[in-house]
Design an enzyme around this catalytic site. Sequence first.
Site, mmCIF file in Angstrom:
data_model
loop_
_atom_site.group_PDB
_atom_site.id
_atom_site.type_symbol
_atom_site.label_atom_id
_atom_site.label_comp_id
_atom_site.label_asym_id
_atom_site.label_seq_id
_atom_site.Cartn_x
_atom_site.Cartn_y
_atom_site.Cartn_z
ATOM 1 N N PHE A 167 0.855 -1.194 0.000
ATOM 2 C CA PHE A 167 0.000 0.000 0.000
ATOM 3 C C PHE A 167 0.887 1.238 0.000
ATOM 4 O O PHE A 167 1.741 1.387 0.858
ATOM 5 C CB PHE A 167 -0.942 0.049 1.204
ATOM 6 N N ASP B 244 9.280 2.439 1.652
ATOM 7 C CA ASP B 244 8.122 3.221 2.078
ATOM 8 C C ASP B 244 7.933 2.991 3.572
ATOM 9 O O ASP B 244 7.380 1.975 3.989
ATOM 10 C CB ASP B 244 6.881 2.796 1.282
ATOM 11 N N LYS C 7 2.544 9.881 8.146
ATOM 12 C CA LYS C 7 1.811 9.467 9.353
ATOM 13 C C LYS C 7 2.326 10.080 10.661
ATOM 14 O O LYS C 7 1.845 11.113 11.067
ATOM 15 C CB LYS C 7 1.734 7.941 9.410
#
Length: 406
Positions: free
Chosen positions: A138, A223, A252
Amino acid sequence: MLLTEAQQIEAQCYCTLYTRTPLMLTRGEGMSVWDDQERRYLDFCSGGRAVNALGHCHPKVVEAIRRQAGVLIHTSNDYYTEPQVRLAALLTAHCACTRVFWCNSGAEAIEAAIKLARKHGKRDSADRVEIVTALKSFHGRTIGAITATGQPKYQQGFAPLVPGFSHVPFNDLAAMDAAITDRTCAVILEPVQGESGVYPATPAYLQGVRALCDARGAVLILDEVQTGLGRTGKLFAYEHYGIEPDILTLSKAIGGGMPFGAMLAKEAVASAFQPGDHATTFGGSPLSAAAALAAVSAIIEDHLPEQAATIGTQLRDRLTALQAQQPLVTGSRVCGCMAAVDLAAPIAAAVKADAQERGLLILTVGDNMLRLLPALICTPAQVDEAIAIVAQAIAAAADTLTATPA
Ligand SMILES: *Cc1c(COP(=O)(O)O)cnc(C)c1O
């Protein structure tokens, strides 16, 4: 405002994109959030999706935002601002990648990484533009990021996607070996696949991919939007593997709850960017950067990666014990403050709803998996409280399973 009123406005005024939990949250502090009825919940999602590593409204972050909001909220990247520059010095001092680009989200960090990898690849050959990523990955929701994301459900309906991407099974080194060619400019991987269910790369895999990239002239993009800044028990997840990425993406946790992101790169790759190649209006804005500086400083100074590792050990013990006494739990994976629980029946939504009734917020993956993402400041007592509620919620769902006629 009542929840019913909010739901009515949503039905009339919103693009129909989110399947929301019927819960209106009004405030948060540490590991807790409160709803509009003043009911308290233990937040094992870290503010929805692994964002609040420091819990809700950490005093250092709140103070930094208050101070900066009264001084300078926004100016563009045409000028210098102190919070942003200090953050760059701090983050690059702790990271294998020593050049940074600020943005506002994980997807934007991935977009910047894709652009940099292609610009760098073309220094070698005009054909070196292809990117290999993993299935079940993702990487975000922009058109470039969904192309990188190896899950058809996120791509469905949005073709044509960006050319030049291919996907291979995760943790399959032979498949990666076959996929990387002399046209490959980059491989993008999550060190631990987060959204799809907390699947860590094996050390042999990540080290093997690093060696393949080196041998074939491709860059390795990690990532770490979800794994970065302490969540897995190290400041960066790549530290578990004894390798370094050429490009690293963060978001995040970095902003302490403010929208923020970063793409970091090693000097030799970062030098492919020339003035004007990439930019953003809001990236690195003083208000967000001040929050990020406070958040990243607190994560490092308060040794929160070590605390995340300790929480992870406790989570692993408790989930193993739960599996031993509850047949509906068929497995679990834990990586610091990231955990997933596999269920033998499609009861994830029921368990989540029941846990909420009992005062615990958790996440699901599909119908058969739970995901727990506590903040790095979580205490041992809070871990025990959460696992006890999860156990009760699974037992309650088990009762309805046996009560339902076949
Ligand atoms: C959440 C996430 C993203 C996307 O971040 P957004 O801020 O939602 O764009 C990208 N990569 C990983 C690994 C993520 O967990």
